[in-house]
Write a protein that holds these residues in place. Structure first.
Motif, mmCIF file in Angstrom:
data_model
loop_
_atom_site.group_PDB
_atom_site.id
_atom_site.type_symbol
_atom_site.label_atom_id
_atom_site.label_comp_id
_atom_site.label_asym_id
_atom_site.label_seq_id
_atom_site.Cartn_x
_atom_site.Cartn_y
_atom_site.Cartn_z
ATOM 1 N N PRO A 36 0.943 -1.240 -0.087
ATOM 2 C CA PRO A 36 -0.062 -0.216 0.046
ATOM 3 C C PRO A 36 0.560 1.305 -0.057
ATOM 4 O O PRO A 36 0.402 2.272 -0.594
ATOM 5 N N GLU A 37 2.067 1.350 0.706
ATOM 6 C CA GLU A 37 2.811 2.492 0.856
ATOM 7 C C GLU A 37 3.473 2.807 -0.673
ATOM 8 O O GLU A 37 3.750 3.957 -0.821
ATOM 9 N N ALA A 38 3.537 1.742 -1.479
ATOM 10 C CA ALA A 38 4.365 2.064 -2.877
ATOM 11 C C ALA A 38 3.166 2.242 -3.959
ATOM 12 O O ALA A 38 3.502 2.222 -5.087
ATOM 13 N N ALA A 39 1.965 1.993 -3.405
ATOM 14 C CA ALA A 39 0.850 1.968 -4.324
ATOM 15 C C ALA A 39 0.950 3.378 -5.143
ATOM 16 O O ALA A 39 1.077 4.224 -4.598
ATOM 17 N N SER A 40 0.710 3.096 -6.468
ATOM 18 C CA SER A 40 0.657 4.393 -7.305
ATOM 19 C C SER A 40 -0.991 4.681 -7.626
ATOM 20 O O SER A 40 -1.685 3.804 -8.203
ATOM 21 N N PRO A 41 -1.042 6.352 -7.729
ATOM 22 C CA PRO A 41 -2.463 6.461 -8.282
ATOM 23 C C PRO A 41 -2.541 6.261 -9.716
ATOM 24 O O PRO A 41 -3.808 6.280 -10.354
ATOM 25 N N ASP A 42 -1.406 5.994 -10.512
ATOM 26 C CA ASP A 42 -1.387 5.796 -11.897
ATOM 27 C C ASP A 42 -1.738 4.116 -12.049
ATOM 28 O O ASP A 42 -2.037 3.978 -13.406
ATOM 29 N N ASP A 43 -1.503 3.308 -11.144
ATOM 30 C CA ASP A 43 -2.165 2.053 -11.320
ATOM 31 C C ASP A 43 -3.607 1.715 -11.878
ATOM 32 O O ASP A 43 -4.352 2.427 -10.790
ATOM 33 N N VAL A 44 -3.859 1.179 -12.594
ATOM 34 C CA VAL A 44 -5.265 1.304 -13.131
ATOM 35 C C VAL A 44 -6.086 0.429 -12.058
ATOM 36 O O VAL A 44 -7.142 0.700 -11.749
ATOM 37 N N PHE A 45 -5.406 -0.581 -11.269
ATOM 38 C CA PHE A 45 -6.316 -1.221 -10.321
ATOM 39 C C PHE A 45 -6.738 -0.318 -9.196
ATOM 40 O O PHE A 45 -7.787 -0.282 -8.554
ATOM 41 N N VAL A 46 -5.611 0.318 -8.855
ATOM 42 C CA VAL A 46 -5.791 1.327 -7.736
ATOM 43 C C VAL A 46 -6.629 2.366 -7.781
ATOM 44 O O VAL A 46 -7.693 2.856 -7.163
ATOM 45 N N SER A 47 -6.647 2.887 -9.204
ATOM 46 C CA SER A 47 -7.664 3.962 -9.817
ATOM 47 C C SER A 47 -8.886 3.551 -9.631
ATOM 48 O O SER A 47 -9.744 4.227 -9.303
ATOM 49 N N ARG A 48 -9.184 2.315 -10.209
ATOM 50 C CA ARG A 48 -10.513 1.660 -10.113
ATOM 51 C C ARG A 48 -11.267 1.674 -8.880
ATOM 52 O O ARG A 48 -12.419 2.096 -8.687
ATOM 53 N N ILE A 49 -10.479 1.223 -7.863
ATOM 54 C CA ILE A 49 -11.097 1.212 -6.332
ATOM 55 C C ILE A 49 -11.023 2.440 -5.773
ATOM 56 O O ILE A 49 -12.012 2.787 -5.096
ATOM 57 N N LEU A 50 -10.241 3.474 -6.136
ATOM 58 C CA LEU A 50 -10.516 4.838 -5.610
ATOM 59 C C LEU A 50 -11.536 5.556 -6.195
ATOM 60 O O LEU A 50 -12.665 6.054 -5.246
ATOM 61 N N SER A 51 -11.849 5.208 -7.442
ATOM 62 C CA SER A 51 -13.044 6.015 -8.135
ATOM 63 C C SER A 51 -14.580 5.209 -7.672
ATOM 64 O O SER A 51 -15.310 5.931 -7.292
ATOM 65 N N TRP A 52 -14.362 4.101 -7.600
ATOM 66 C CA TRP A 52 -15.453 3.310 -6.988
ATOM 67 C C TRP A 52 -15.843 3.612 -5.540
ATOM 68 O O TRP A 52 -17.032 4.000 -5.112
ATOM 69 N N GLY A 53 -14.887 3.537 -4.884
ATOM 70 C CA GLY A 53 -15.180 4.104 -3.462
ATOM 71 C C GLY A 53 -15.446 5.469 -3.197
ATOM 72 O O GLY A 53 -16.231 5.601 -2.177
ATOM 73 N N GLU A 54 -15.001 6.300 -3.988
ATOM 74 C CA GLU A 54 -15.268 7.814 -3.703
ATOM 75 C C GLU A 54 -16.949 7.973 -4.328
ATOM 76 O O GLU A 54 -17.457 8.665 -3.473
ATOM 77 N N THR A 55 -17.145 7.123 -5.359
ATOM 78 C CA THR A 55 -18.484 7.305 -5.664
ATOM 79 C C THR A 55 -19.434 6.641 -4.482
ATOM 80 O O THR A 55 -20.445 7.420 -4.274
ATOM 81 N N ILE A 56 -19.120 5.668 -3.856
ATOM 82 C CA ILE A 56 -20.149 5.178 -2.683
ATOM 83 C C ILE A 56 -19.829 6.187 -1.791
ATOM 84 O O ILE A 56 -20.931 6.415 -1.090
ATOM 85 N N GLU A 101 -12.046 12.393 -0.667
ATOM 86 C CA GLU A 101 -12.177 12.629 1.100
ATOM 87 C C GLU A 101 -13.597 11.758 1.278
ATOM 88 O O GLU A 101 -13.509 11.437 2.331
ATOM 89 N N ASN A 102 -14.503 11.615 0.325
ATOM 90 C CA ASN A 102 -15.852 10.784 0.657
ATOM 91 C C ASN A 102 -15.547 9.444 0.800
ATOM 92 O O ASN A 102 -16.055 8.761 2.096
ATOM 93 N N PHE A 103 -14.508 8.686 0.252
ATOM 94 C CA PHE A 103 -14.077 7.328 0.345
ATOM 95 C C PHE A 103 -13.428 7.330 1.681
ATOM 96 O O PHE A 103 -13.831 6.626 2.333
ATOM 97 N N GLU A 104 -12.691 8.324 2.328
ATOM 98 C CA GLU A 104 -11.594 8.337 3.362
ATOM 99 C C GLU A 104 -12.777 8.542 4.476
ATOM 100 O O GLU A 104 -12.686 7.706 5.649
ATOM 101 N N ALA A 105 -13.684 9.263 4.489
ATOM 102 C CA ALA A 105 -14.674 9.479 5.277
ATOM 103 C C ALA A 105 -15.533 8.213 5.837
ATOM 104 O O ALA A 105 -15.693 7.988 7.054
ATOM 105 N N LEU A 106 -16.037 7.834 4.662
ATOM 106 C CA LEU A 106 -16.690 6.635 4.807
ATOM 107 C C LEU A 106 -15.929 5.426 5.636
ATOM 108 O O LEU A 106 -16.425 4.683 6.444
ATOM 109 N N ALA A 107 -14.678 5.138 5.067
ATOM 110 C CA ALA A 107 -13.707 4.227 5.739
ATOM 111 C C ALA A 107 -13.608 4.510 7.308
ATOM 112 O O ALA A 107 -13.625 3.603 8.027
#
Length: 111
Positions: A36-56, A101-107
């Motif tokens: 997780p600490e080396a995860a890149s926002p450019d990674d398509v898998f990371v980006s998918r989860i960020l987008s999905w989580g922010e929407t929720i 921020e909405n993904f983080e707040a929900l978490a």
């Protein structure tokens, strides 16, 4: 209390996740060799989860989807723990503290 409408929207969100390849993304970020600490926002898998989580997170924040229902369904805190560091990198890069921020707040509500 969750409504029938919440349930229908939850199923739609699940279908959207499936369509966008969320299962594949989750397998990637749950893998033993994912750092997780080396995860890149450019990674398509990371980006998918960020987008999905922010929407929720946005839907729940605005009362359009029942928060308790979502937190009963998903381990949001766990997903954030895997991809959150990449979100923080993007915030710092663009000087935009509101990113995801909405993904983080929900978490945070689940922890």
């Amino acid at each position: 209390m969750a409504s029938r409408e919440d349930g229908m929207l939850l199923v739609q969100v699940a279908q959207w996740g499936s369509t966008m390849g969320l299962e594949e993304a989750q397998l990637a970020v749950w893998a033993d060799d994912f750092d997780p600490e080396a995860a890149s926002p450019d990674d398509v898998f990371v980006s998918r989860i960020l987008s999905w989580g922010e929407t929720i997170g946005t839907l729940t924040k605005n009362g359009l989807l029942d928060t308790d229902l979502v937190l009963d369904w998903l381990w949001v805190a766990g997903m954030w723990s895997r991809v959150g560091p990449a979100a923080v990198k993007l915030r710092e890069k663009f000087g935009a503290p509101a990113l995801y921020e909405n993904f983080e707040a929900l978490a945070g509500r689940q922890e």
